[in-house]
Design a protein around this motif. Structure first.
Motif, PDB file in Angstrom:
ATOM      1  N   LEU A  38       0.845  -1.192   0.000  1.00  0.00           N
ATOM      2  CA  LEU A  38       0.000   0.000   0.000  1.00  0.00           C
ATOM      3  C   LEU A  38       0.879   1.241   0.000  1.00  0.00           C
ATOM      4  CD1 LEU A  38      -2.779  -0.812   2.651  1.00  0.00           C
ATOM      5  CD2 LEU A  38      -2.940  -0.972   0.175  1.00  0.00           C
ATOM      6  N   HIS A  39       0.524   2.224  -0.831  1.00  0.00           N
ATOM      7  CA  HIS A  39       1.333   3.431  -0.958  1.00  0.00           C
ATOM      8  C   HIS A  39       0.450   4.669  -1.118  1.00  0.00           C
ATOM      9  CE1 HIS A  39       4.565   0.590  -1.875  1.00  0.00           C
ATOM     10  NE2 HIS A  39       3.825   0.114  -2.866  1.00  0.00           N
ATOM     11  N   GLY A  40       1.108   5.834  -1.024  1.00  0.00           N
ATOM     12  CA  GLY A  40       0.518   7.113  -1.381  1.00  0.00           C
ATOM     13  C   GLY A  40       1.416   7.780  -2.398  1.00  0.00           C
ATOM     14  N   HIS A  41       1.725   9.070  -2.174  1.00  0.00           N
ATOM     15  CA  HIS A  41       2.703   9.859  -2.949  1.00  0.00           C
ATOM     16  C   HIS A  41       2.197  10.249  -4.324  1.00  0.00           C
ATOM     17  CE1 HIS A  41       6.564  11.655  -3.617  1.00  0.00           C
ATOM     18  NE2 HIS A  41       6.800  10.912  -4.676  1.00  0.00           N
ATOM     19  N   VAL A  42       1.741   9.304  -5.120  1.00  0.00           N
ATOM     20  CA  VAL A  42       1.117   9.615  -6.401  1.00  0.00           C
ATOM     21  C   VAL A  42      -0.348   9.927  -6.117  1.00  0.00           C
ATOM     22  CG1 VAL A  42       0.498   8.747  -8.679  1.00  0.00           C
ATOM     23  CG2 VAL A  42       2.720   8.166  -7.675  1.00  0.00           C
ATOM     24  N   HIS A  43      -0.816  11.068  -6.611  1.00  0.00           N
ATOM     25  CA  HIS A  43      -2.123  11.577  -6.213  1.00  0.00           C
ATOM     26  C   HIS A  43      -3.231  11.039  -7.113  1.00  0.00           C
ATOM     27  CE1 HIS A  43       0.090  15.198  -4.198  1.00  0.00           C
ATOM     28  NE2 HIS A  43       0.408  14.012  -3.684  1.00  0.00           N
ATOM     29  N   ASP A  44      -3.412   9.727  -7.026  1.00  0.00           N
ATOM     30  CA  ASP A  44      -4.489   9.053  -7.732  1.00  0.00           C
ATOM     31  C   ASP A  44      -4.748   7.729  -7.022  1.00  0.00           C
ATOM     32  OD1 ASP A  44      -2.480   7.275  -8.490  1.00  0.00           O
ATOM     33  OD2 ASP A  44      -2.611   7.678 -10.636  1.00  0.00           O
ATOM     34  N   PHE A  45      -5.606   6.913  -7.630  1.00  0.00           N
ATOM     35  CA  PHE A  45      -5.844   5.558  -7.123  1.00  0.00           C
ATOM     36  C   PHE A  45      -5.383   4.559  -8.168  1.00  0.00           C
ATOM     37  CE2 PHE A  45      -8.510   1.747  -7.274  1.00  0.00           C
ATOM     38  CZ  PHE A  45      -8.260   1.221  -6.017  1.00  0.00           C
ATOM     39  N   GLN A  46      -4.630   3.544  -7.722  1.00  0.00           N
ATOM     40  CA  GLN A  46      -4.202   2.457  -8.594  1.00  0.00           C
ATOM     41  C   GLN A  46      -4.349   1.139  -7.848  1.00  0.00           C
ATOM     42  OE1 GLN A  46      -0.143   3.044 -10.129  1.00  0.00           O
ATOM     43  NE2 GLN A  46      -0.376   5.273  -9.850  1.00  0.00           N
ATOM     44  N   ALA A  47      -4.888   0.147  -8.506  1.00  0.00           N
ATOM     45  CA  ALA A  47      -4.911  -1.222  -7.986  1.00  0.00           C
ATOM     46  C   ALA A  47      -4.322  -2.113  -9.072  1.00  0.00           C
ATOM     47  CB  ALA A  47      -6.328  -1.660  -7.640  1.00  0.00           C
ATOM     48  N   ILE A  48      -3.166  -2.695  -8.806  1.00  0.00           N
ATOM     49  CA  ILE A  48      -2.410  -3.430  -9.820  1.00  0.00           C
ATOM     50  C   ILE A  48      -2.293  -4.891  -9.407  1.00  0.00           C
ATOM     51  CG2 ILE A  48      -0.234  -3.600 -11.080  1.00  0.00           C
ATOM     52  CD1 ILE A  48       0.236  -0.630 -10.462  1.00  0.00           C
ATOM     53  N   ASN A  49      -2.716  -5.782 -10.302  1.00  0.00           N
ATOM     54  CA  ASN A  49      -2.501  -7.212 -10.130  1.00  0.00           C
ATOM     55  C   ASN A  49      -1.445  -7.650 -11.139  1.00  0.00           C
ATOM     56  OD1 ASN A  49      -3.352  -9.809  -8.876  1.00  0.00           O
ATOM     57  ND2 ASN A  49      -3.756 -10.331 -11.021  1.00  0.00           N
ATOM     58  N   PHE A  50      -0.496  -8.431 -10.669  1.00  0.00           N
ATOM     59  CA  PHE A  50       0.628  -8.832 -11.513  1.00  0.00           C
ATOM     60  C   PHE A  50       0.447 -10.258 -12.028  1.00  0.00           C
ATOM     61  CE2 PHE A  50       2.390  -5.438  -8.902  1.00  0.00           C
ATOM     62  CZ  PHE A  50       3.090  -4.694  -9.844  1.00  0.00           C
ATOM     63  N   ALA A  51       0.819 -10.457 -13.286  1.00  0.00           N
ATOM     64  CA  ALA A  51       0.935 -11.811 -13.812  1.00  0.00           C
ATOM     65  C   ALA A  51       2.221 -12.445 -13.313  1.00  0.00           C
ATOM     66  CB  ALA A  51       0.903 -11.783 -15.337  1.00  0.00           C
ATOM     67  N   SER A  52       3.205 -11.629 -13.005  1.00  0.00           N
ATOM     68  CA  SER A  52       4.440 -12.100 -12.380  1.00  0.00           C
ATOM     69  C   SER A  52       4.210 -12.255 -10.874  1.00  0.00           C
ATOM     70  CB  SER A  52       5.574 -11.110 -12.661  1.00  0.00           C
ATOM     71  OG  SER A  52       5.175  -9.786 -12.336  1.00  0.00           O
ATOM     72  N   ALA A  53       5.151 -12.905 -10.217  1.00  0.00           N
ATOM     73  CA  ALA A  53       4.983 -13.235  -8.795  1.00  0.00           C
ATOM     74  C   ALA A  53       5.375 -12.055  -7.915  1.00  0.00           C
ATOM     75  CB  ALA A  53       5.812 -14.466  -8.450  1.00  0.00           C
ATOM     76  N   HIS A  54       4.575 -10.997  -7.990  1.00  0.00           N
ATOM     77  CA  HIS A  54       4.836  -9.808  -7.186  1.00  0.00           C
ATOM     78  C   HIS A  54       3.597  -9.457  -6.373  1.00  0.00           C
ATOM     79  CE1 HIS A  54       7.960  -9.420 -10.363  1.00  0.00           C
ATOM     80  NE2 HIS A  54       8.680  -8.989  -9.341  1.00  0.00           N
TER      81      HIS A  54
END
Length: 503
Positions: free
Chosen positions: A398-414
Motif C-alpha cells: 500500500l502506498h501514497g505519494h502519487v495523487h491518484d488511485f491504482q490497484a495493480i494485479n501482476f501476472a508475475s509473482a509480485h
C-alpha cells in the motif's frame, strides 16, 4: 489578589462546568465485532485545570511497534511554575482511574533551519503547544480525557480506512496554490467526515499530512489567510482540525511521507505523530542531525487473524537509483532486512507492506508515458531480492505519494499493489488508458490488470469472512460513492472494474 495557581484552578472548574452536559466524541460501532467506539467517560471526572476541554487542541490514539496503543494530546494549557514536569498535561481516565499524562515535548520555537524552500520563503517553526502522551494498557475498556472519550484498538479490526496525501498545497517552487478554503478544491474535511461514517476500527494514513510550505501570494484568492510554514498553526489547519472526525472515530497507524522529512515538516512529525519516544537528536530541529532524523526502523502492527501491516519510513527516498556505497542505500538496506524478518513471522497469511513511495506502481506524466516506481528503493530491494524486490511473505503493498488511485494485479509473482494518494492534495493527471504497450513499474514485472482513477477519495479495507483469508479493498469517492471493489487472495487482487474509472 488570588494567586495564579488559584486562578488557574478556578478557570479549569468553570470550563469543566460549561461542558459537563456535553457528550464525549462517541462512535457507532460497525457490525463486524466488539465495539472499539469511545466509551462514555466516568460521570465524576476529577476537576483539573489541565484537563479542561478549552485547552485540549487535539486528542487521539495511535498504534506503534508491538501494537503499543499511545494516547496523544496537544494542549495549550500553561501550568504554574511549581506544577512539575508534567503540569501541562491533562488527566487520562482509563477504566475509571485518572492519572496524569506524561509530557512528550514542551512548547518551543525552533530556530530557522535549512528547508526545502529558499530562506526568504521560510521562517522559524513555532510550537506554542505542549504534547502529552500515555501508553494505554491492553486491558483498557474505556479511556477519556475530561469529557472527550478516546477510541480503543481492537485485537482483530474488521474495517480499516486508508488515505494519504491529505494536506493543502501551498508551494512557491511549483507555483501551486490550492484553494484551502474551498471544500471542493481541498476536500479533506468532508472526506474525513464521510470516511468516519463508515465506522472504521482503524485508520491507516500513508503519509504527507502537511503541504502548506509557503505564504499565499496576495493575488491568489483561494488561500488568503492560510497559515504557512512548519509550525503548529499549519499542522492544525492541514491535519488536526479537518481530520478530527477520523481521529475521534478510531486509532491511527501513521506512515511518514516525503513532506515530513526533516527539511520540510519533520519537526511537527517528531513532535506530534512519530510513535517513538521524542528525541532531540531526531527532532529535525538541527540539520546536523538529519541523518538520524530522516530514517527509522520498520515495525509491524498485528491486525489479528493472520494479518499484519509493516510500517516503513521512506521519507527521504529520492527518485534515482542508489550506489551500494551511498549512505542512503546502506540505511534503506538495513530497513529492508528488518522487513524480511517481520514478513517471515510464523502464522501470517497476509502481510501488508506500507510505505509512502510506490515501489511497483506508476507515476503519471502529463503528455508522456507513465514513469516507473521509485528507483531509489528498487535499487536497494533488487540488491537484496533480485527482481522479486520484496522478501518472501509480503502479499500486498500500500502506498501514497502519487495523487491518484491504482490497484495493480501482476501476472508475475509480485505483491498486489494499491496506491491511495488521492486524499486532498492537488490530483495528478490520469494514467493513460490503456497503458502503453510494455509499461511496467520495474524490470521483471508483468502487469495482469490495472484499475485506476484520478479523483479525490479514500480506500476501505474489509476483512474477508472465514474461511477466506485476506481483505476486500473498496475505493470510494470523497462523497462515499463506491468506485471499485477488489478482492485479495494471497498476492493477487481481482477488481470488478478494469482500466480507468470515471468519477
Amino acid at each position: 489578589m488570588r494567586s495564579q495557581k488559584t486562578l488557574g484552578w478556578m478557570a479549569g472548574m468553570a470550563a469543566l462546568a460549561a461542558v459537563a452536559a456535553l457528550h464525549g466524541c462517541g462512535s457507532d460501532d460497525n457490525n463486524s465485532g466488539a465495539a472499539n467506539a469511545p466509551a462514555t467517560p466516568p460521570a465524576a471526572t476529577p476537576a483539573d485545570a489541565a484537563t479542561a476541554s478549552a485547552n485540549i487542541q487535539a486528542a487521539w490514539v495511535e498504534i506503534g511497534d508491538g501494537n503499543q496503543a499511545i494516547a496523544r494530546v496537544i494542549t495549550r494549557y500553561v501550568p504554574t511554575a511549581d506544577a512539575g514536569p508534567n503540569g501541562a498535561c491533562p488527566l487520562l481516565t482509563v477504566n475509571g482511574t485518572a492519572s496524569r499524562m506524561t509530557l512528550r515535548v514542551a512548547p518551543a520555537t525552533a530556530p530557522l533551519r535549512t528547508t526545502a524552500s529558499a530562506p526568504a520563503d521560510s521562517k522559524p517553526s513555532e510550537f506554542p503547544v505542549s504534547v502529552c502522551e500515555a501508553t494505554l494498557p491492553a486491558a483498557a475498556t474505556s479511556a477519556a480525557i475530561g469529557t472527550q472519550a478516546l477510541p480503543l484498538p481492537k485485537a482483530t479490526p474488521q474495517r480499516i480506512v486508508v488515505l494519504a496525501d491529505t494536506g493543502c498545497r501551498l508551494k512557491k517552487a511549483d507555483n501551486a496554490w490550492q484553494a484551502c478554503s474551498d471544500t471542493e478544491a481541498w476536500p479533506l474535511a468532508s472526506l474525513a467526515a464521510t470516511a468516519a461514517g463508515f465506522n472504521p476500527d482503524l485508520v491507516l494514513h500513508i503519509g504527507d499530512y502537511h503541504y502548506r510550505e509557503n505564504a499565499c501570494p496576495p493575488d491568489i484568492a483561494g488561500c488568503q489567510g492560510s497559515p504557512w510554514g512548519y509550525g503548529w498553526d499549519t499542522w492544525q489547519a492541514d491535519l488536526f482540525k479537518p481530520a478530527a472526525p477520523l481521529l475521534a472515530k478510531a486509532p491511527w497507524v501513521v506512515v511518514r511521507g516525503n513532506h515530513e522529512e526533516c527539511a520540510r515538516a519533520g519537526q511537527g512529525w517528531a513532535r506530534f505523530l512519530d510513535t517513538r519516544p521524542y528525541d532531540a537528536t531526531r527532532s529535525c530541529d538541527d540539520p546536523a542531525n538529519d541523518a538520524a532524523g530522516n530514517y527509522a526502523d520498520p515495525y509491524a502492527v498485528s491486525l489479528g487473524g493472520g494479518s499484519q501491516v509493516i510500517v516503513f519510513d521512506s521519507a527521504k527516498a529520492g527518485k534515482t537509483a542508489l550506489a551500494t556505497n551511498d549512505p542512503q542505500f546502506i540505511a534503506y538496506q538495513k530497513q529492508f532486512q528488518t522487513v524480511a524478518t517481520l514478513a517471515a513471522k510464523p502464522g501470517m497469511t497476509t502481510t501488508i507492506f506500507t510505505n509512502h513511495h510506490p515501489i511497483l506502481g506508476f507515476a503519471p506524466v502529463a503528455g508522456a508515458n507513465p514513469a516507473p516506481g521509485n528507483l531509489a528503493l528498487q535499487s536497494v530491494m533488487s540488491n537484496l531480492n533480485a527482481q522479486a524486490y520484496y522478501p518472501p511473505g509480503v502479499q500486498v503493498a500500500l502506498h501514497g505519494h502519487v495523487h491518484d488511485f491504482q490497484a495493480i494485479n501482476f501476472a508475475s509473482a509480485h505483491p498486489a499493489t494499491i496506491v491511495s494518494g488521492n486524499g486532498g492534495d492537488n490530483l495528478d493527471v490520469a494514467l493513460p488508458d490503456p497503458l502503453p504497450g510494455g509499461s511496467v513499474p520495474a524490470p521483471g514485472t508483468t502487469i495482469d490488470r490495472i484499475t485506476h482513477h484520478a479523483s479525490f477519495g479514500f480506500l476501505v479495507m474489509d476483512r474477508r469472512a472465514p474461511p477466506s483469508t485476506g481483505w476486500q479493498f473498496k475505493a470510494y469517492s470523497k462523497a462515499g460513492k463506491l468506485m471499485a471493489t477488489c478482492d485479495q487472495t494471497g498476492n493477487t487482487i481481482a477488481c470488478d472494474k478494469t482500466g480507468f474509472i470515471a468519477p
